[in-house]
Design an enzyme around this catalytic site. Sequence first.
Site, PDB file in Angstrom:
ATOM      1  N   ASP A 148     138.137 -11.595  75.335  1.00 37.64           N
ATOM      2  CA  ASP A 148     138.603 -11.507  76.723  1.00 37.64           C
ATOM      3  C   ASP A 148     139.617 -10.387  76.946  1.00 37.64           C
ATOM      4  O   ASP A 148     139.822  -9.962  78.080  1.00 37.64           O
ATOM      5  CB  ASP A 148     139.281 -12.830  77.141  1.00 37.64           C
ATOM      6  CG  ASP A 148     138.286 -13.917  77.521  1.00 37.64           C
ATOM      7  OD1 ASP A 148     137.080 -13.750  77.247  1.00 37.64           O
ATOM      8  OD2 ASP A 148     138.730 -14.945  78.085  1.00 37.64           O
ATOM      9  N   HIS A 153     104.660 -30.706  74.702  1.00 36.41           N
ATOM     10  CA  HIS A 153     104.485 -31.492  75.920  1.00 36.41           C
ATOM     11  C   HIS A 153     104.877 -32.944  75.655  1.00 36.41           C
ATOM     12  O   HIS A 153     104.500 -33.488  74.624  1.00 36.41           O
ATOM     13  CB  HIS A 153     103.027 -31.448  76.374  1.00 36.41           C
ATOM     14  CG  HIS A 153     102.775 -32.328  77.561  1.00 36.41           C
ATOM     15  ND1 HIS A 153     103.138 -31.940  78.832  1.00 36.41           N
ATOM     16  CD2 HIS A 153     102.243 -33.579  77.657  1.00 36.41           C
ATOM     17  CE1 HIS A 153     102.825 -32.919  79.676  1.00 36.41           C
ATOM     18  NE2 HIS A 153     102.288 -33.930  78.989  1.00 36.41           N
ATOM     19  N   ILE A 159     134.667 -21.459  87.067  1.00 35.86           N
ATOM     20  CA  ILE A 159     135.617 -22.566  86.907  1.00 35.86           C
ATOM     21  C   ILE A 159     135.640 -23.420  88.173  1.00 35.86           C
ATOM     22  O   ILE A 159     135.625 -24.659  88.105  1.00 35.86           O
ATOM     23  CB  ILE A 159     137.038 -22.041  86.594  1.00 35.86           C
ATOM     24  CG1 ILE A 159     137.032 -21.337  85.229  1.00 35.86           C
ATOM     25  CG2 ILE A 159     138.069 -23.181  86.619  1.00 35.86           C
ATOM     26  CD1 ILE A 159     138.369 -20.754  84.806  1.00 35.86           C
ATOM     27  N   GLY A 160     135.674 -22.780  89.335  1.00 34.90           N
ATOM     28  CA  GLY A 160     135.720 -23.516  90.605  1.00 34.90           C
ATOM     29  C   GLY A 160     134.561 -24.496  90.713  1.00 34.90           C
ATOM     30  O   GLY A 160     134.755 -25.658  91.089  1.00 34.90           O
TER      31      GLY A 160
HETATM   32  P1  FAD Z   1     141.176 -17.000  73.640  1.00 35.78           P
HETATM   33  O1  FAD Z   1     140.175 -18.038  73.443  1.00 35.78           O
HETATM   34  O2  FAD Z   1     141.918 -16.909  74.870  1.00 35.78           O
HETATM   35  O3  FAD Z   1     142.106 -16.997  72.368  1.00 35.78           O
HETATM   36  C1  FAD Z   1     143.209 -16.175  72.259  1.00 35.78           C
HETATM   37  C2  FAD Z   1     144.200 -16.827  71.315  1.00 35.78           C
HETATM   38  O4  FAD Z   1     145.192 -15.858  70.960  1.00 35.78           O
HETATM   39  C3  FAD Z   1     144.966 -17.993  71.940  1.00 35.78           C
HETATM   40  O5  FAD Z   1     144.958 -19.087  71.055  1.00 35.78           O
HETATM   41  C4  FAD Z   1     146.387 -17.468  72.117  1.00 35.78           C
HETATM   42  O6  FAD Z   1     147.371 -18.466  71.978  1.00 35.78           O
HETATM   43  C5  FAD Z   1     146.469 -16.487  70.958  1.00 35.78           C
HETATM   44  N1  FAD Z   1     147.463 -15.419  71.140  1.00 35.78           N
HETATM   45  C6  FAD Z   1     147.610 -14.579  72.191  1.00 35.78           C
HETATM   46  N2  FAD Z   1     148.609 -13.696  71.942  1.00 35.78           N
HETATM   47  C7  FAD Z   1     149.095 -13.997  70.702  1.00 35.78           C
HETATM   48  C8  FAD Z   1     150.101 -13.429  69.892  1.00 35.78           C
HETATM   49  N3  FAD Z   1     150.804 -12.367  70.272  1.00 35.78           N
HETATM   50  N4  FAD Z   1     150.355 -14.007  68.693  1.00 35.78           N
HETATM   51  C9  FAD Z   1     149.642 -15.085  68.270  1.00 35.78           C
HETATM   52  N5  FAD Z   1     148.654 -15.643  68.996  1.00 35.78           N
HETATM   53  C10 FAD Z   1     148.377 -15.097  70.201  1.00 35.78           C
HETATM   54  N6  FAD Z   1     133.148 -19.348  77.934  1.00 35.78           N
HETATM   55  C11 FAD Z   1     131.914 -19.688  77.537  1.00 35.78           C
HETATM   56  O7  FAD Z   1     131.245 -18.875  76.892  1.00 35.78           O
HETATM   57  N7  FAD Z   1     131.387 -20.913  77.824  1.00 35.78           N
HETATM   58  C12 FAD Z   1     132.076 -21.832  78.531  1.00 35.78           C
HETATM   59  O8  FAD Z   1     131.565 -22.930  78.774  1.00 35.78           O
HETATM   60  C13 FAD Z   1     133.373 -21.509  78.976  1.00 35.78           C
HETATM   61  N8  FAD Z   1     134.097 -22.404  79.687  1.00 35.78           N
HETATM   62  C14 FAD Z   1     135.349 -22.065  80.083  1.00 35.78           C
HETATM   63  C15 FAD Z   1     136.055 -22.983  80.851  1.00 35.78           C
HETATM   64  C16 FAD Z   1     137.324 -22.681  81.301  1.00 35.78           C
HETATM   65  C17 FAD Z   1     138.085 -23.692  82.127  1.00 35.78           C
HETATM   66  C18 FAD Z   1     137.921 -21.435  80.931  1.00 35.78           C
HETATM   67  C19 FAD Z   1     139.307 -21.099  81.364  1.00 35.78           C
HETATM   68  C20 FAD Z   1     137.218 -20.513  80.179  1.00 35.78           C
HETATM   69  C21 FAD Z   1     135.921 -20.819  79.760  1.00 35.78           C
HETATM   70  N9  FAD Z   1     135.161 -19.912  79.023  1.00 35.78           N
HETATM   71  C22 FAD Z   1     133.892 -20.232  78.641  1.00 35.78           C
HETATM   72  C23 FAD Z   1     135.694 -18.599  78.636  1.00 35.78           C
HETATM   73  C24 FAD Z   1     136.190 -18.630  77.184  1.00 35.78           C
HETATM   74  O9  FAD Z   1     137.172 -19.640  77.050  1.00 35.78           O
HETATM   75  C25 FAD Z   1     136.759 -17.279  76.792  1.00 35.78           C
HETATM   76  O10 FAD Z   1     135.831 -16.252  77.055  1.00 35.78           O
HETATM   77  C26 FAD Z   1     137.105 -17.271  75.308  1.00 35.78           C
HETATM   78  O11 FAD Z   1     138.044 -18.266  75.010  1.00 35.78           O
HETATM   79  C27 FAD Z   1     137.656 -15.904  74.887  1.00 35.78           C
HETATM   80  O12 FAD Z   1     137.930 -15.929  73.527  1.00 35.78           O
HETATM   81  P2  FAD Z   1     139.070 -15.006  72.897  1.00 35.78           P
HETATM   82  O13 FAD Z   1     139.036 -15.273  71.436  1.00 35.78           O
HETATM   83  O14 FAD Z   1     138.905 -13.623  73.368  1.00 35.78           O
HETATM   84  O15 FAD Z   1     140.436 -15.516  73.523  1.00 35.78           O
HETATM   85  P1  NAI Z   2     135.150 -16.036  88.318  1.00 37.79           P
HETATM   86  O1  NAI Z   2     135.247 -14.570  88.210  1.00 37.79           O
HETATM   87  O2  NAI Z   2     133.968 -16.720  87.760  1.00 37.79           O
HETATM   88  O3  NAI Z   2     135.231 -16.478  89.847  1.00 37.79           O
HETATM   89  C1  NAI Z   2     136.314 -16.149  90.652  1.00 37.79           C
HETATM   90  C2  NAI Z   2     135.903 -16.332  92.100  1.00 37.79           C
HETATM   91  O4  NAI Z   2     137.078 -16.232  92.891  1.00 37.79           O
HETATM   92  C3  NAI Z   2     134.944 -15.241  92.583  1.00 37.79           C
HETATM   93  O5  NAI Z   2     133.873 -15.846  93.276  1.00 37.79           O
HETATM   94  C4  NAI Z   2     135.814 -14.383  93.469  1.00 37.79           C
HETATM   95  O6  NAI Z   2     135.095 -13.762  94.520  1.00 37.79           O
HETATM   96  C5  NAI Z   2     136.806 -15.406  93.998  1.00 37.79           C
HETATM   97  N1  NAI Z   2     138.081 -14.828  94.428  1.00 37.79           N
HETATM   98  C6  NAI Z   2     138.802 -13.858  93.814  1.00 37.79           C
HETATM   99  N2  NAI Z   2     139.937 -13.613  94.508  1.00 37.79           N
HETATM  100  C7  NAI Z   2     139.938 -14.461  95.568  1.00 37.79           C
HETATM  101  C8  NAI Z   2     140.839 -14.704  96.635  1.00 37.79           C
HETATM  102  N3  NAI Z   2     141.967 -14.030  96.743  1.00 37.79           N
HETATM  103  N4  NAI Z   2     140.518 -15.651  97.540  1.00 37.79           N
HETATM  104  C9  NAI Z   2     139.352 -16.368  97.433  1.00 37.79           C
HETATM  105  N5  NAI Z   2     138.471 -16.172  96.445  1.00 37.79           N
HETATM  106  C10 NAI Z   2     138.753 -15.241  95.521  1.00 37.79           C
HETATM  107  O7  NAI Z   2     136.517 -16.587  87.682  1.00 37.79           O
HETATM  108  P2  NAI Z   2     136.955 -18.037  87.225  1.00 37.79           P
HETATM  109  O8  NAI Z   2     136.118 -19.083  87.843  1.00 37.79           O
HETATM  110  O9  NAI Z   2     138.419 -18.054  87.388  1.00 37.79           O
HETATM  111  O10 NAI Z   2     136.634 -18.009  85.684  1.00 37.79           O
HETATM  112  C11 NAI Z   2     137.166 -16.986  84.863  1.00 37.79           C
HETATM  113  C12 NAI Z   2     136.196 -16.613  83.796  1.00 37.79           C
HETATM  114  O11 NAI Z   2     136.171 -17.618  82.796  1.00 37.79           O
HETATM  115  C13 NAI Z   2     134.760 -16.525  84.263  1.00 37.79           C
HETATM  116  O12 NAI Z   2     134.466 -15.274  84.847  1.00 37.79           O
HETATM  117  C14 NAI Z   2     134.006 -16.692  82.991  1.00 37.79           C
HETATM  118  O13 NAI Z   2     133.945 -15.470  82.345  1.00 37.79           O
HETATM  119  C15 NAI Z   2     134.885 -17.652  82.220  1.00 37.79           C
HETATM  120  N6  NAI Z   2     134.326 -19.004  82.323  1.00 37.79           N
HETATM  121  C16 NAI Z   2     133.079 -19.230  81.812  1.00 37.79           C
HETATM  122  C17 NAI Z   2     132.503 -20.460  81.903  1.00 37.79           C
HETATM  123  C18 NAI Z   2     131.121 -20.641  81.393  1.00 37.79           C
HETATM  124  O14 NAI Z   2     130.647 -19.780  80.661  1.00 37.79           O
HETATM  125  N7  NAI Z   2     130.448 -21.733  81.718  1.00 37.79           N
HETATM  126  C19 NAI Z   2     133.182 -21.597  82.511  1.00 37.79           C
HETATM  127  C20 NAI Z   2     134.478 -21.246  83.071  1.00 37.79           C
HETATM  128  C21 NAI Z   2     135.007 -19.996  82.940  1.00 37.79           C
END
Ligand code: FAD
Ligand code: NAI
EC number: 1.8.1.4
Length: 476
Positions: free
Chosen positions: A323, A455, A195-196
């Site tokens: 997750d 290509h 994310i960072g």
């Molecule tokens: P979520 O997507 O978190 O869905 C959980 C749902 O459950 C939510 O809608 C929540 O409201 C609902 N819920 C929770 N508790 C309850 C309850 N008790 N009753 C009813 N509803 C409830 N992953 C990738 O593979 N590619 C990416 O490019 C990517 N980019 C990301 C960018 C960011 C900024 C972030 C934060 C994450 C990103 N991820 C990416 C990670 C990805 O979003 C998660 O891995 C994925 O959403 C997990 O899916 P999930 O179904 O487990 O949970």
């Molecule tokens: P991350 O696990 O990718 O990175 C967290 C970073 O924070 C690590 O480098 C870690 O060493 C550092 N860190 C942890 N504690 C710290 C502290 N106290 N001080 C300074 N640095 C510290 O987690 P992030 O970026 O929050 O994303 C969460 C998850 O969401 C990812 O692991 C990924 O699974 C998912 N995600 C996936 C994306 C994709 O597939 N393109 C895009 C964005 C998120």
Amino acid sequence: MSTKQFDVVVIGAGPGGYIAAIRAAQLGFSVACVDEWSNAKGGAAPGGTCTNVGCIPSKALLQSSEHFEHAGHSFAEHGIDVAGLKLNLGQMLKRKDTVVKQNNDGILYLFKKNKIAFFHGRAAFAAAAAGAYEISVTGEANETLSAKHVVIATGSNARELPGAPFDEKLILSNTGALAIDAVPAKLGVIGAGVIGLEMGSVWRRLGSDVTVLEGLPVFLGAVDEQIAKEASKLFTKQGLKINLGCKIGAITPGKKDVTVEFVDAKGEAQKAVFDKLIISIGRTPNTNGLGADKVGLQLDERGFIAVDGDCKTNLPNVWAVGDVVRGPMLAHKAEEEGVAVAERIAGQHGHTNFNTIPWVIYTSPEIAWVGKTEQTLKAEGIAYKAGTFPFMANGRARALGDTSGMVKFLADATTDEILGVHIVGPMASELISEAVVAMEFKASAEDIARICHAHPSLSEATKEAALAVDKRTLNF
Ligand code: FAD
Ligand code: NAI
């Protein structure tokens, strides 16, 4: 109020939950899916973190900000003069919101198409009796549901730093980071993870001076070292200020800015003032208000729902995916687990192969990989051969004007089986699929090297890296 009966109730409509619901419905079960996410108007917004504040909006902003950067920096080289270029951030955010809504609506359509009953509200275990679970739903929908099988897909939340709660104004999680309404002059990011780097790239391209503070002394420790080193060089050249080995101290929000005290890698105390601070230090599983205690659902020591290799919890016929359970926090991993669980409920043998889950970081250039890194192979004492090919030597990359990075193959020294593929470069997110397919079919590097690739295409770099394993690249 009468209890509504289903074969399967899915809690959560993120990629894990909504896909599990669809697959279960395809297999002939009566299915309900409950999700509490609301849009700005209070309506249902299925799709979870991924659709609402994750994968989709971040990729929309990455695309828009990349267009902006290209218009300002590389269009002129193509002979395109853009006079008076200016950012309309309001429109950029609006477009992102539209893309999100299209995905929300798409999932609601899929629920209808598959005859899945969708309930907008919070689900909690109310009781377990006579081979069925009662689930209460509160919110826009107020219902009691009953089902033999429950699939929990409740996702994760951004992890806070102690003493620095998210206010989404100055101290931002991913939610705030995707909705900043004016480009911050100085943006701080704690955590140089996925994310960072993605959000740091968005705001840097739009004009922020971005400083990233990372706790570990290595950059992208999970990535192949050679690829991470190359990426670090490229991001630094772009202007991201990445500080490794930082120990974060006090974080003090003021009226309009936020001060971060930290000790740098040299052990010196530092103080930095930012207009906004994104904290992206990982995510925590979400089991809030699920009523886990009520039915004796076990969590592991880190708060994830405890599951076995088949996503079975300690309770009969209760499953958990995505997750909220162990493993990479990726949307496609959640989806694969959702499909596998629905198939297991139907008595089939659904399977998720953790060895071939691809990772992508959507920076520019993108970073993508599957399988083992060179450092892991060394640590595990596995004999391997490596081959790399730079995009600089690829005709399509030169035509695109995007020649940074490389493709790297790692193959078993004896059998030539592909053990890992690592890419930093243009469209790495698409190129990695070929490697995933190859590894699923246990292909050798020689197999890829002998396949005809179009290509000019970026995928020729993949073929050439496979050829490089046997030291016979043709174009380098
Ligand atoms: P979520 O997507 O978190 O869905 C959980 C749902 O459950 C939510 O809608 C929540 O409201 C609902 N819920 C929770 N508790 C309850 C309850 N008790 N009753 C009813 N509803 C409830 N992953 C990738 O593979 N590619 C990416 O490019 C990517 N980019 C990301 C960018 C960011 C900024 C972030 C934060 C994450 C990103 N991820 C990416 C990670 C990805 O979003 C998660 O891995 C994925 O959403 C997990 O899916 P999930 O179904 O487990 O949970
Ligand atoms: P991350 O696990 O990718 O990175 C967290 C970073 O924070 C690590 O480098 C870690 O060493 C550092 N860190 C942890 N504690 C710290 C502290 N106290 N001080 C300074 N640095 C510290 O987690 P992030 O970026 O929050 O994303 C969460 C998850 O969401 C990812 O692991 C990924 O699974 C998912 N995600 C996936 C994306 C994709 O597939 N393109 C895009 C964005 C998120």
